[in-house]
Design a protein around this motif. Sequence first.
Motif, short mmCIF file in Angstrom:
data_model
loop_
_atom_site.label_atom_id
_atom_site.label_comp_id
_atom_site.label_asym_id
_atom_site.label_seq_id
_atom_site.Cartn_x
_atom_site.Cartn_y
_atom_site.Cartn_z
N PHE A 1 0.83 -1.20 0.00
CA PHE A 1 0.00 0.00 0.00
C PHE A 1 0.87 1.25 0.00
O PHE A 1 0.63 2.20 -0.74
N GLY A 2 1.90 1.27 0.81
CA GLY A 2 2.82 2.42 0.86
C GLY A 2 3.51 2.65 -0.47
O GLY A 2 3.62 3.79 -0.94
N ILE A 3 3.95 1.58 -1.10
CA ILE A 3 4.60 1.69 -2.41
C ILE A 3 3.61 2.23 -3.44
O ILE A 3 3.94 3.10 -4.25
N PHE A 4 2.38 1.74 -3.40
CA PHE A 4 1.35 2.21 -4.33
C PHE A 4 1.11 3.71 -4.15
O PHE A 4 1.01 4.45 -5.13
N ILE A 5 1.00 4.17 -2.92
CA ILE A 5 0.77 5.59 -2.66
C ILE A 5 1.92 6.43 -3.20
O ILE A 5 1.71 7.47 -3.84
N VAL A 6 3.15 6.00 -2.97
CA VAL A 6 4.32 6.74 -3.47
C VAL A 6 4.29 6.80 -4.99
O VAL A 6 4.48 7.87 -5.60
N ILE A 7 4.01 5.68 -5.64
CA ILE A 7 3.95 5.66 -7.11
C ILE A 7 2.82 6.54 -7.61
O ILE A 7 2.98 7.29 -8.57
N TYR A 8 1.68 6.49 -6.94
CA TYR A 8 0.53 7.30 -7.34
C TYR A 8 0.87 8.80 -7.28
O TYR A 8 0.61 9.55 -8.22
N PHE A 9 1.45 9.24 -6.19
CA PHE A 9 1.76 10.67 -6.06
C PHE A 9 2.81 11.11 -7.06
O PHE A 9 2.70 12.19 -7.65
N PHE A 10 3.83 10.29 -7.30
CA PHE A 10 4.84 10.67 -8.28
C PHE A 10 4.26 10.68 -9.69
O PHE A 10 4.55 11.57 -10.49
#
Length: 117
Positions: free
Chosen positions: A100-109
């Motif tokens: 989930f954390g990785i997904f959020i980081v990818i989403y924001f970038f």
Amino acid sequence: QGQRSKRTTMTMRGGKAKMQETMEEKNDEMTDKLAGKVELLRKISINIGKEIEDQNTELDGLNDKSGNILDSLGGTMKGLMGLAMSGGTRPLLVRSVSMFGIFIVIYFFSSRYSAAP
């Protein structure tokens, strides 16, 4: 000497009139330039207002999209938390939270760098 002073007075009056006329012409020129600059500023202000409205509309759309995505992810996380707690498997919880954390980081970038110019 009397005639000389009359000529001098008339010459001075003529010079003052000519100087006043020249000043009025310069005033008119500066007024025209100022009116042109005011018109340019008015057009720029109108364009800035339109740009602000367009950007606000775009931001509202992005806000709605991100809200829907976060709601969906919240439901998914609740499901994963229930699954992790029911099975008693701590590694599943750790993996899920990490993903989930990785997904959020990818989403924001991706949302930050893929915005249309």
